[in-house]
Structure formats: C-alpha cells, structure tokens
Design a protein around this motif. Structure first.
Motif, mmCIF file in Angstrom:
data_model
loop_
_atom_site.group_PDB
_atom_site.id
_atom_site.type_symbol
_atom_site.label_atom_id
_atom_site.label_comp_id
_atom_site.label_asym_id
_atom_site.label_seq_id
_atom_site.Cartn_x
_atom_site.Cartn_y
_atom_site.Cartn_z
ATOM 1 N N GLN A 43 0.693 6.532 4.131
ATOM 2 C CA GLN A 43 1.551 5.261 3.363
ATOM 3 C C GLN A 43 0.445 4.352 2.631
ATOM 4 O O GLN A 43 0.844 4.015 1.305
ATOM 5 C CB GLN A 43 2.027 4.430 4.558
ATOM 6 N N LEU A 44 -0.768 4.131 3.048
ATOM 7 C CA LEU A 44 -1.783 3.339 2.498
ATOM 8 C C LEU A 44 -1.863 3.975 0.842
ATOM 9 O O LEU A 44 -1.576 3.269 0.007
ATOM 10 C CB LEU A 44 -2.964 3.325 3.337
ATOM 11 N N GLU A 45 -2.028 5.134 0.945
ATOM 12 C CA GLU A 45 -2.439 5.700 -0.504
ATOM 13 C C GLU A 45 -1.158 6.106 -1.178
ATOM 14 O O GLU A 45 -1.190 5.870 -2.442
ATOM 15 C CB GLU A 45 -3.396 6.961 -0.311
ATOM 16 N N MET A 46 -0.483 6.823 -0.604
ATOM 17 C CA MET A 46 0.764 7.417 -1.507
ATOM 18 C C MET A 46 1.699 6.275 -1.910
ATOM 19 O O MET A 46 2.223 6.304 -2.721
ATOM 20 C CB MET A 46 1.511 8.496 -0.612
ATOM 21 N N GLU A 47 2.038 5.337 -0.930
ATOM 22 C CA GLU A 47 2.862 4.268 -1.388
ATOM 23 C C GLU A 47 2.139 3.121 -2.402
ATOM 24 O O GLU A 47 2.820 2.658 -3.156
ATOM 25 C CB GLU A 47 3.510 3.454 -0.055
ATOM 26 N N ASN A 64 -0.457 4.149 -4.378
ATOM 27 C CA ASN A 64 -1.283 4.703 -5.784
ATOM 28 C C ASN A 64 -0.003 5.899 -6.281
ATOM 29 O O ASN A 64 -0.545 6.616 -7.167
ATOM 30 C CB ASN A 64 -2.402 4.967 -5.603
ATOM 31 N N GLY A 65 1.124 6.153 -5.382
ATOM 32 C CA GLY A 65 2.015 7.318 -5.945
ATOM 33 C C GLY A 65 2.708 6.518 -7.073
ATOM 34 O O GLY A 65 4.056 6.250 -7.155
ATOM 35 N N ARG A 76 -2.062 7.756 -18.116
ATOM 36 C CA ARG A 76 -2.566 8.801 -18.926
ATOM 37 C C ARG A 76 -3.241 9.860 -18.219
ATOM 38 O O ARG A 76 -3.901 10.685 -18.516
ATOM 39 C CB ARG A 76 -3.404 8.143 -19.910
ATOM 40 N N ALA A 77 -3.201 9.660 -16.812
ATOM 41 C CA ALA A 77 -3.969 10.613 -15.784
ATOM 42 C C ALA A 77 -3.196 10.793 -14.639
ATOM 43 O O ALA A 77 -2.525 9.856 -14.455
ATOM 44 C CB ALA A 77 -5.479 10.245 -15.641
ATOM 45 N N HIS A 78 -3.557 11.895 -13.837
ATOM 46 C CA HIS A 78 -2.852 11.894 -12.423
ATOM 47 C C HIS A 78 -3.182 10.682 -11.517
ATOM 48 O O HIS A 78 -4.255 10.437 -11.653
ATOM 49 C CB HIS A 78 -3.124 13.173 -11.822
ATOM 50 N N GLY A 86 -6.587 2.466 -7.605
ATOM 51 C CA GLY A 86 -5.742 1.822 -8.351
ATOM 52 C C GLY A 86 -5.973 1.083 -9.655
ATOM 53 O O GLY A 86 -5.281 1.271 -10.849
ATOM 54 N N VAL A 87 -7.153 0.508 -9.792
ATOM 55 C CA VAL A 87 -7.668 -0.242 -10.547
ATOM 56 C C VAL A 87 -7.903 0.717 -11.846
ATOM 57 O O VAL A 87 -7.728 0.585 -13.111
ATOM 58 C CB VAL A 87 -8.903 -1.073 -10.273
ATOM 59 N N VAL A 88 -8.631 1.984 -11.729
ATOM 60 C CA VAL A 88 -9.239 3.052 -12.532
ATOM 61 C C VAL A 88 -7.756 3.518 -13.253
ATOM 62 O O VAL A 88 -8.086 3.697 -14.525
ATOM 63 C CB VAL A 88 -9.948 3.849 -11.882
ATOM 64 N N TRP A 89 -6.704 3.741 -12.351
ATOM 65 C CA TRP A 89 -5.481 4.230 -12.861
ATOM 66 C C TRP A 89 -4.702 3.221 -13.730
ATOM 67 O O TRP A 89 -3.784 3.415 -14.317
ATOM 68 C CB TRP A 89 -4.793 4.823 -11.918
ATOM 69 N N ASN A 90 -5.223 1.857 -13.656
ATOM 70 C CA ASN A 90 -4.614 0.909 -14.275
ATOM 71 C C ASN A 90 -3.183 0.616 -13.644
ATOM 72 O O ASN A 90 -2.213 0.312 -14.740
ATOM 73 C CB ASN A 90 -4.643 0.966 -15.713
ATOM 74 N N ILE A 91 -2.875 0.764 -12.475
ATOM 75 C CA ILE A 91 -1.446 0.497 -11.878
ATOM 76 C C ILE A 91 -1.485 -0.575 -11.085
ATOM 77 O O ILE A 91 -2.656 -0.956 -10.391
ATOM 78 C CB ILE A 91 -1.026 2.008 -11.236
ATOM 79 N N ASN A 92 -0.345 -0.773 -10.318
ATOM 80 C CA ASN A 92 -0.172 -1.778 -9.475
ATOM 81 C C ASN A 92 0.049 -1.083 -7.923
ATOM 82 O O ASN A 92 0.892 -0.680 -7.893
ATOM 83 C CB ASN A 92 1.069 -2.946 -9.596
ATOM 84 N N SER A 93 -1.009 -1.379 -7.411
ATOM 85 C CA SER A 93 -1.078 -0.636 -6.083
ATOM 86 C C SER A 93 -0.424 -1.512 -5.039
ATOM 87 O O SER A 93 -0.424 -1.214 -3.920
ATOM 88 C CB SER A 93 -2.563 -0.546 -5.565
ATOM 89 N N PHE A 94 0.164 -2.582 -5.221
ATOM 90 C CA PHE A 94 0.872 -3.370 -4.364
ATOM 91 C C PHE A 94 2.157 -3.392 -4.472
ATOM 92 O O PHE A 94 2.902 -4.135 -3.423
ATOM 93 C CB PHE A 94 -0.085 -4.967 -4.445
#
Ligand code: F6P
Length: 522
Positions: A327-331, A333-334, A345-347, A466-474
């Motif tokens: 849950q921590l990782e896939m919810e 950073n998925g 721009r990346a997986h 999440g920061v490197v992928w520039n997504i909202n991890s939260f």
C-alpha cells in the motif's frame, strides 16, 4: 558484481556501500553500482529537488497539492517541543493531547479498569478498518506480539466479505470484547458495513443500546460521522486530514498498537520513527539511507526497466511488512501524471511483492534466481530473534545471507564442470547467471524503536522516489472509480434497481446477471 567482489578492494566496497542510521544497518554493496553510479544518482536526486521537497514537507507546506493538504505524519512522532505548523498554527498541542488520551485509555483497558457491560475485563479487541486503517497497525501488532504481555488479544477485520468478521466473532465473548472502528473518513464501505454488523452482534447477544458505549471506540477525522454512528465523541480519538491513511499508524490509528503492547512501547515506536526523520532531514544525500535506497530503486526501475521488486523479511514477526509496503509504495507512487498535470516521462512504482523468509525460498525464489526477468530484493532481518528456540535463528540468518550471496555470485558452467559434471544440458539448467541485486537491512532486535525506524525509512524512500518522478505521492485518485461503479451494481445485485439498457458493458452485465441468479434475485 562477481568481479568487483573478487577484487582486492572488495572490503572497501562493503565499507563504501553500507550505512548505519537509527539502529539499522544497510549493506547495499550487492548492487550493480560503482562509486560513479552513486555519485550520479545523488546528483539526480539533488537536481530532481529531493532536499527542497523534503524541507517543504517538514515545513508543513501543502505538498499534497491535488488535495491542497500538508503532509505531516512526521509531526506525529516528534517531541512535544517540536515546531511543526499547518497554515501557521502549531499542531503539536493537539497531537500530544490525543496521545495523552490514548495513554489513559490503553492503560485502563490493559489494566482491567475499563470493563465491558457486565463488569468483566476486556480480553479481545477488534480493529475494524481497511487500507491504512488496518495494514499499518496490523503489521506492527504482529511484529511486536512478543511484547504483548497480559494485554488483550488483537483481531483485525478489514474485508467486506462477511466471512472475516463472522469467523472472528464466532470465537469471542461480547462481554469481554471491545471494537475500535478505525477510519479516517468514517465513510469507507467495508469499515462501515463491518462496524454495523459488529454492533448488531452485540445487540443480538443481549447488550442493550445504552451499554454499547463500553464496547465501542472510534478513530477518525470525522466527528460528525462518528456521532451519527452512535459512538460517543468522548470515546473517539481524533486525527487530521494532513495525515495520509497509509502514513497514519503513528496517529490515533495506532491505538490498537498501544492496546496490544502498551503505550510505552507505542511511544518507543514513535521515537524510532523520529530517529529516522532526524537522519533523513540532516544526513548528506550520499549518506542518507532513505535517499540511497530510493535512488537504487530508481536505478533498477528506470535505467534497467525492472518492473517489480521483492521485500523479503527473514522474520515471521515481520511477515506482514510486505503487505504494508504494497500500500505504501503502490498507492503512493502508482501514478502516471506529474504534479503539473503532464503525463510522466518514466515508469513509476514497481509492483511490490514478497513474504517472509525462508518460506519464499520454497515458492518463488526459483524465479528470482533463474527467471528471465531480474527482481531486486530487499532482505530485512533481526540479528537476534524475538523468541528463542535453540538453533533456529542461525539457520534463518544463514539462509538469508546465502540467498543474497547466491543472487550476486551465481554459479558458472566452469564451476559445475569442475565438480565432475559432464552433461552439458544438465549444466545449462544448473547455471545461475548471478549479478542479481539485493540490499540487506539488519537490526539488532525487533524492538518498537527499530521497527519505527524501519517503517519511517520506507516511508521516506517512497517519498524520495515520488519526488524524482515528479508525482504526488500523497493522493490516491485511482481508488475512486471502482468505488463509484460498485454502488449501482450492489443495488442491481440486491434487485433494488435494474440496470438501464447499455449501462454496463456486455461482460459486466453478464456477470451481474449470473450473480443475481445465484442470489435468487434474477
Ligand atoms: O480506498 C483507499 C483508501 O482511501 C486508502 O487510502 C485508505 O487508507 C483506506 O481507503 C481507508 O480509508 P479510511 O481510513 O477513510 O476508512
């Protein structure tokens, strides 16, 4: 890697690629990295803004932009004198007021001072919750069960499949059972269905409505919904919308932990998490354990395209850690959309899986050793066992270390021939390519402190990625659509409503028709 470890500088490699922080030792030397790789990965972390985003999180900025919320689970485990603020207001007094109430409540239940409606002590506690309101406390209670002492037995019910609650209740005595309804929103379908059925169980067993108060407590951010359900807000433990569900075990969601192992142990868990926070916020990137682990994950996910990663705790106590990590990782950073709304721009997050060793060795390690895709593994092990049985722990650790060694070294055809084998087909089957990466994370013992540090380590690692992928991890928008679509289908299954023509695709429509027939509602 085999060549690097054969070189005279191998000890230096281990020295160079290992770290200690907050009671944890990380050996990351069995990775496909050179000093230059790590230097470049650290440069990437820096350029991607990891230090800046980390500092923004610690400053209480609304880094959960899509929900316009701060992200301050770190404040939950900070000392009372910390200065965490949300929108200019200190959050510390409210956090510590709730902690004080949790201490009193858990001590009353554990000492027998809090009793059920007939005056008998509480022997069993059911935590009803799902996702972050279940996986974290369930995992911690499992990991620390050796510290439970005379505390109540803990049960966790999450699934809306009535089997789980029914099987749990079958074994329990309503006079001595306490239910914690744990839900951030207090609207989650599974939790509310289970809470209503648990309440009905008490009523069916002869507990009067006004006696239910001794058997229910709530954990939520939603006072109104708690009151509407019929739980006195005096028996409610609050938390706040700046804590994500999967980061919430440090909040009042951890009341089940305090009940299971005592409040002092819960406090030690917070202190362990705090030690990792101090490390994460101050250590230089190259010596920063969450950053190093996070960037190694990026290395394999994005530079080698490895689609999954395995968590292998060599500890039955930590057997639920992989499920928690899923849950921590896939919810977190998925995701496929960047903070600015553009497509990534990346997986992003790999599929996370795993289970306790040595069990996995007799199930899926075959694939990890010889399968056609490479799976990076995180081995986690306590150096001393929480429970002693002569000889067992050395066997457990030996297998953990051997797996990592075998993955890295492999076994060549020459080595096999040197043993006298001549059948080349057989040899081909028995070759291990090796060069397969793993991290090994050790702790002296499984204590609340080391467990707290371990959980916080993986929380921060997830954040770094999440920061490197520039997504909202939260946020977790991806869980919404299925929930919305389930509502009308439930109505159709119960025959309360029929589907309008064309409402469902043909496959879903036919599945619904079959279920309606089986339920006698066709
Ligand atoms: O459906 C996903 C989710 O929202 C998780 O993020 C959360 O941990 C879980 O449901 C439970 O939510 P709640 O604590 O509000 O019942």
């Amino acid at each position: 890697m085999r060549e690097w470890f054969a070189a005279g500088s191998a000890e230096q490699r281990v020295e160079q690629f290992s770290l200690e922080a907050a009671g944890l030792y990380l050996d990351y030397s069995k990775n496909r990295i050179t000093p230059q790789t790590m230097a470049l990965l650290m440069q990437l972390a820096d350029e991607a803004g990891v230090p800046k985003r980390r500092d923004a999180m610690f400053a209480g900025d609304h880094i959960n932009a899509t929900e316009d919320r701060a992200v301050l689970h770190i404040a939950l485990r900070a000392g009372a004198d910390a200065t965490f603020k949300v929108d200019g207001k200190s959050v510390m007094p409210a956090i510590h007021a709730v902690l004080d109430r949790m201490r009193v409540f858990s001590q009353r239940v554990r000492s027998g001072d809090w009793t059920g409606f007939t005056g008998k002590r509480i022997t069993d506690v059911i935590n009803i919750g799902i996702g972050g309101s279940d996986l974290g406390p369930r995992m911690v209670c499992r990991a620390l069960s050796h510290l439970a002492g005379n505390g109540p037995r803990m049960h966790f019910v999450s699934n809306v499949d009535g089997t789980e609650l029914a099987e749990c209740l079958e074994r329990l005595d309503p006079e001595q059972t306490l239910v914690i309804v744990c839900s951030k929103t207090f609207t989650t379908l599974e939790t509310m269905a289970n809470a209503c059925s648990a309440r009905q169980w008490f009523l069916d067993k002869g507990v009067a409505k006004d006696q239910l108060a001794s058997h229910f407590a709530a954990v939520s951010t939603n006072v109104e919904a708690v009151r509407a359900f019929g739980i006195d807000p005096a028996h409610m433990f609050e938390f706040w919308d700046w804590i994500g569900g999967r980061f919430s075990l440090w909040s009042s969601v951890g009341i089940s932990i305090a009940l299971a192992v005592g409040f002092d142990a819960f406090e030690d868990l917070l202190i362990g998490g705090r030690a990792m926070d101090a490390h994460f916020s101050s250590a230089p990137l190259a010596q920063n354990m969450p950053v190093v682990l996070g960037m190694l994950g990026i290395w394999y996910r994005n530079f080698f395209g490895m689609p999954t990663s395995c968590m292998a705790p060599y500890s039955t106590s930590l057997e639920l850690f992989p499920a928690f990590l899923q849950q921590l990782e896939m919810e977190s950073n998925g995701k496929s959309v960047q903070l600015d709304g553009r497509h990534v721009r990346a997986h992003t997050a790999p599929v996370v899986w795993g289970s306790a060793g040595t069990n996995g060795q007799h199930a899926y390690f075959q694939l990890i050793h010889q399968g056609s895709q490479i799976v990076p593994v995180d081995f986690v092990a306590p150096l001393r066992p929480p429970r002693q049985l002569p000889g067992h722990h050395a066997k457990l650790l030996a297998n953990c270390f051997a797996q990592a060694e075998a993955l890295m070294l492999g076994r060549t055809a020459e080595e096999l021939r040197a043993t006298g084998l001549t059948d080349e087909i057989r040899i081909a089957h028995m070759v291990f390519e090796g060069n397969r990466p793993s991290n090994t994370l050790l702790m002296q013992d499984i204590t609340p402190h080391t467990l707290g540090a371990l959980i916080a380590l993986y929380e921060h690692r997830t954040f770094v990625q999440g920061v490197v992928w520039n997504i909202n991890s939260f946020d977790q928008w991806g869980v919404e659509l299925g929930k919305i679509l389930a509502k009308p289908i439930e109505g159709e299954l119960n025959h309360a409503q029929s589907a309008a023509a064309g409402q469902h695709d043909a496959s879903t429509g036919s599945l619904i028709a079959r279920a309606r027939a089986a339920l006698g509602n066709a």
